[in-house]
Design a protein around this motif. Structure first.
Motif, short mmCIF file in Angstrom:
data_model
loop_
_atom_site.label_atom_id
_atom_site.label_comp_id
_atom_site.label_asym_id
_atom_site.label_seq_id
_atom_site.Cartn_x
_atom_site.Cartn_y
_atom_site.Cartn_z
N ALA A 72 0.82 -1.22 0.00
CA ALA A 72 0.00 0.00 0.00
C ALA A 72 0.85 1.27 0.00
CB ALA A 72 -0.96 0.00 1.19
N ASN A 96 -3.13 8.04 0.75
CA ASN A 96 -2.98 6.67 1.24
C ASN A 96 -1.78 6.54 2.16
OD1 ASN A 96 -3.48 6.18 -2.18
ND2 ASN A 96 -5.11 5.96 -0.68
N ASN A 101 -3.09 4.93 5.65
CA ASN A 101 -2.31 3.79 6.16
C ASN A 101 -2.12 3.82 7.67
OD1 ASN A 101 -2.15 2.90 3.58
ND2 ASN A 101 0.06 3.14 3.34
N GLY A 162 -6.25 0.38 0.72
CA GLY A 162 -6.11 1.71 1.29
C GLY A 162 -6.06 2.84 0.29
N THR A 163 -6.07 2.52 -1.00
CA THR A 163 -6.05 3.57 -2.01
C THR A 163 -7.42 4.24 -2.08
OG1 THR A 163 -6.71 2.01 -3.74
CG2 THR A 163 -4.34 2.32 -3.38
N THR A 164 -7.48 5.37 -2.76
CA THR A 164 -8.77 6.05 -2.88
C THR A 164 -9.78 5.20 -3.64
OG1 THR A 164 -7.97 7.22 -4.85
CG2 THR A 164 -7.78 8.36 -2.73
#
Length: 241
Positions: A72, A96, A101, A162-164
């Motif tokens: 991530a 992120n 995170n 965890g990315t958009t």
């Protein structure tokens, strides 16, 4: 002195910062490594390369982009942290790696507040909700209706946990009360390939990645995450719409 992190552009600010350092102390006298903590070909990589090319043109510095995807984004950011704080290792961070995170991982290999120094805001990105061009889904409501009729059968992907794209997908799933499967990928290009190959039903991706795919007719955009329609894709409604 903390390691340097270029956060998310004021091209003028970056150029002035590099030029100022160069005139003050003969800096730089060797290549500067720009770490991108995601896979080559995705929005962070493409936009970072545009920016580093402009910095090199404006300042005469040699900029080397180094992709370090994984975990991530933690692997790339940790590399920046471990680098000597001499101004020759900088990089890209986003919501992120700098915010999300902290909640997803019990321990991070870096402390955002203590180990990294933000230099400049680089750009703002929105997400587009896309489906394959041959999908029967032509609107957000179509997607919701189909997912409710086939609980547990539809899947969506994103360029990592965890990315958009992941967070947006989970928010969409929660708000619409859907039972769908999330599949994480090591970068946006891999997720897009699976969407084009029919192995995913939909995808949240940055609009800079989605726009050329929409223009080429490979995918259909059915919504954007901005509050207002975007000039990049003016015919695509917002998710609110």
């Amino acid at each position: 002195m903390r390691s340097t992190l270029i956060r998310s552009l004021s091209m003028a600010a970056l150029s002035v910062a590099f030029a100022g350092a160069a005139s003050a102390a003969g800096y730089p006298d060797k290549p500067i490594t720009f770490v991108v903590p995601s896979a080559a070909g995705g929005s962070p990589d493409v936009l970072s390369r545009l920016i580093t090319t402009q910095i090199a043109r404006d300042t005469g510095a040699t900029m080397v982009v180094e992709n370090r995807p994984g975990a991530a984004g933690n692997i790339g950011i940790a590399l920046i942290k471990r680098a000597a704080p001499d101004g020759y290792t900088v990089g890209y961070g986003n919501i992120n790696t700098l915010a999300v995170n902290r909640s997803l991982f019990k321990r991070l290999p870096y402390d955002v507040d203590k180990d990294l120094t933000p230099v400049a805001h680089m750009f703002d990105l929105y997400n587009a909700l896309i489906v394959p061009a041959d999908s029967p889904v032509t609107s957000v409501q179509d997607l919701i209706d189909r997912a409710r009729k086939e609980p547990g059968r539809l899947s969506y992907g994103a360029s990592g946990v965890g990315t958009t794209g992941h967070m947006g997908g989970e928010l969409f799933k929660s708000m619409a009360k859907l039972d769908v499967m999330f599949i994480p990928y090591n970068g946006g290009p891999a997720a897009i390939q699976d969407l084009l190959g029919g192995r995913l039903d939909y995808l949240f991706v940055n609009t800079s990645e989605a726009a050329p795919l929409v223009k080429s007719g490979k995918v259909r955009a059915i919504g954007v995450s901005s509050l207002k329609r975007l000039s990049l894709m003016p015919d695509v409604p917002t998710l609110d719409e």
